[in-house]
Scaffold this motif. Structure first.
Motif, PDB file in Angstrom:
ATOM      1  N   SER A   1      -2.612   1.156 -29.843  1.00  0.00           N
ATOM      2  CA  SER A   1      -2.607  -0.127 -30.533  1.00  0.00           C
ATOM      3  C   SER A   1      -1.305  -0.902 -30.322  1.00  0.00           C
ATOM      4  N   ASP A   2      -0.277  -0.222 -29.786  1.00  0.00           N
ATOM      5  CA  ASP A   2       1.014  -0.859 -29.533  1.00  0.00           C
ATOM      6  C   ASP A   2       1.569  -0.319 -28.222  1.00  0.00           C
ATOM      7  N   PRO A   3       0.918  -0.652 -27.090  1.00  0.00           N
ATOM      8  CA  PRO A   3       1.221   0.006 -25.819  1.00  0.00           C
ATOM      9  C   PRO A   3       2.626  -0.257 -25.292  1.00  0.00           C
ATOM     10  N   LEU A   4       3.270  -1.353 -25.692  1.00  0.00           N
ATOM     11  CA  LEU A   4       4.617  -1.657 -25.226  1.00  0.00           C
ATOM     12  C   LEU A   4       5.685  -1.288 -26.254  1.00  0.00           C
ATOM     13  N   ASN A   5       5.251  -0.706 -27.369  1.00  0.00           N
ATOM     14  CA  ASN A   5       6.195  -0.387 -28.449  1.00  0.00           C
ATOM     15  C   ASN A   5       6.990  -1.643 -28.836  1.00  0.00           C
ATOM     16  N   TRP A   6       6.279  -2.740 -29.023  1.00  0.00           N
ATOM     17  CA  TRP A   6       6.872  -4.051 -29.300  1.00  0.00           C
ATOM     18  C   TRP A   6       7.465  -4.066 -30.707  1.00  0.00           C
TER      19      TRP A   6
ATOM     20  N   SER B   1      -4.207 -14.518 -24.025  1.00  0.00           N
ATOM     21  CA  SER B   1      -3.796 -13.111 -24.064  1.00  0.00           C
ATOM     22  C   SER B   1      -2.688 -12.890 -25.095  1.00  0.00           C
ATOM     23  N   ARG B   2      -2.609 -11.677 -25.617  1.00  0.00           N
ATOM     24  CA  ARG B   2      -1.642 -11.323 -26.660  1.00  0.00           C
ATOM     25  C   ARG B   2      -0.325 -10.867 -26.036  1.00  0.00           C
ATOM     26  N   MET B   3       0.734 -11.612 -26.277  1.00  0.00           N
ATOM     27  CA  MET B   3       2.024 -11.346 -25.652  1.00  0.00           C
ATOM     28  C   MET B   3       2.538  -9.945 -25.958  1.00  0.00           C
ATOM     29  N   GLN B   4       2.297  -9.476 -27.178  1.00  0.00           N
ATOM     30  CA  GLN B   4       2.873  -8.200 -27.610  1.00  0.00           C
ATOM     31  C   GLN B   4       2.283  -6.996 -26.876  1.00  0.00           C
ATOM     32  N   GLU B   5       1.185  -7.205 -26.116  1.00  0.00           N
ATOM     33  CA  GLU B   5       0.600  -6.103 -25.358  1.00  0.00           C
ATOM     34  C   GLU B   5       0.723  -6.316 -23.856  1.00  0.00           C
ATOM     35  N   GLY B   6       1.429  -7.383 -23.465  1.00  0.00           N
ATOM     36  CA  GLY B   6       1.769  -7.571 -22.064  1.00  0.00           C
ATOM     37  C   GLY B   6       0.585  -7.516 -21.120  1.00  0.00           C
TER      38      GLY B   6
END
Length: 413
Positions: A5-10, A87-92
């Motif tokens: 749910s948070d693949p980039l650890n944003w 697209s959702r920035m927090q998931e790149g």
């Protein structure tokens, strides 16, 4: 540590998601489910712009894939209500890759004959517009909605308020089929769903002739009668033939030809698609719109009626630059590839290949006040370096009765 749910650890993303869920009462920016619209069972997909701007992340992609594949498995049409920033920035890039997944599901549905109607609400921007929205069979834009691939925050200052970035602008450019109001949307959706699912394999009936019934004595008389400004045109035939109909608009490539009317109508309890020339020289956008209509009708098992009435394809420099020959080729190909019957009535001028492109092979009729010719007599005279006159029009054998005797048409309406 990164998670699904948070693949980039944003930083702060889990808290942002939690706030969005609390504010909207939804788990994600997209909800879906089967509902009735009119009398048709559909898969309804709805974006909520309050949830992180209606953006698409990996979980959103999962939902869209499941909704589209379920519709395909159940054979139900899809209605998507878009309102998204993309697209959702927090998931790149994980977010961006969802567009490929969605595009594939849309393609599989289209191959399976599943109709898709997209409704563009305010705003509809980014990759969702380019994947889920722009690929729909029928696209409706809510009046005043911002519609663009690039959202307002990423456009240049001089383009920020340009009218092209609206439903109205997209309609004018031939990129969406109609602009509707929120109040009219339920009825328009119900009507389109009925039309897209109401096809039968039987050919379209031949419309009755609305003009004169006497056959012309000479070739030149046939030409003059077809060019008569008072002769019934396509709009009159459509009004007489259909109980009701809806138009599609544009070639989805930036062009509109008002001289070609395309859509689907209701007649005698079934759907019939139509592509109708209105007496003007047909432009590339008109042929591409006709190709789109015929291909869509073929996918959904809807027979096609074409009304031929053109002096020929537009031959100006702008038409050549717009790919005129390619667009005519596209109509020939769409008609040739169609599994549904294509029925044609020549109601006026049948000028050369620009008219023949819309004719159904083996199912072509003509009215008494029409002609069909390899080329107009005046142009034939120019090519042959002869004086234009009655004798040349006669030699071209372009009268309805000549065409019937020659086996070019199947009958005179």
């Amino acid at each position: 540590m990164p998670s699904a749910s948070d693949p980039l650890n944003w930083p702060g993303y889990p808290e942002t998601l939690a706030r969005a869920r609390q504010q909207t009462g939804a788990d994600e920016s997209v909800t879906y489910g089967q509902v009735l619209i009119g009398d048709i069972d559909v898969m309804l997909i709805e974006f909520d712009f309050r949830f992180l701007g209606g953006s698409v992340g990996t979980a959103t992609g999962d939902r869209l894939v499941h909704a589209l594949s379920t519709a395909r498995a159940n054979g139900t049409p899809v209605v998507s209500l878009l309102a998204t920033g993309g697209s959702r920035m927090q998931e790149g890039m994980f977010s961006l890759l969802q567009l490929q997944r969605v595009a594939r599901e849309c393609h599989l549905n289209r191959e399976s004959g599943i109709p898709h109607i997209a409704v563009l609400r305010n705003p509809t921007t980014g990759g969702v517009w380019a994947s889920l929205g722009a690929g729909a069979d029928v696209i409706l834009g809510l009046s005043g909605a911002q519609v663009a691939f690039g959202g307002s925050r990423v456009r240049s200052a001089e383009d920020a308020d340009h009218p092209v970035f609206t439903s109205e602008g997209q309609f004018a450019a031939g990129l969406i089929d109609a602009v509707v109001t929120p109040d009219s949307l339920p009825v328009v959706l119900a009507t389109w769903l009925e039309l897209l699912t109401g096809g039968t394999p039987e050919p379209a009936e031949i419309p009755k002739a609305l003009g004169g019934t006497e056959l012309p004595a000479t070739g030149w008389e046939a030409v003059m009668r077809a060019r008569d400004a008072g002769r019934p045109r396509a709009a009159a035939y459509l009004e007489s033939y259909f109980d009701a109909y809806q138009l599609i608009s544009g070639d989805r490539a930036g062009g509109v030809d008002p001289g070609v009317l395309c859509g689907i109508g209701w007649r005698g309890g079934r759907s019939i698609a139509f592509a109708a020339q209105t007496g003007t020289a047909t432009r590339a956008a008109g042929y591409r719109t006709a190709s789109r209509l015929i291909t869509m009708a073929d996918l959904f098992g809807i027979p096609v009626l074409t009304l031929v009435d053109t002096p020929g394809a537009a031959n100006d420099s702008a038409s050549e630059a717009a790919g005129l020959a390619d667009s005519i080729s596209g109509v020939f190909t769409a008609v040739a590839a169609a599994h549904i019957p294509v029925t044609t009535l020549v109601i006026g001028e049948g000028g050369s290949g620009g008219a023949l492109a819309l004719a159904g092979a083996g199912r072509t009729w003509i009215t008494p006040d029409a002609y069909f010719s390899v080329i107009a007599p005046e142009l034939a005279a120019a090519i042959l370096k002869r004086e234009a006159g009655d004798d040349l029009a006669d030699q071209l054998r372009l009268r309805p009765q000549d065409l019937l005797d020659l086996g070019i048409v199947d009958g005179i309406a």
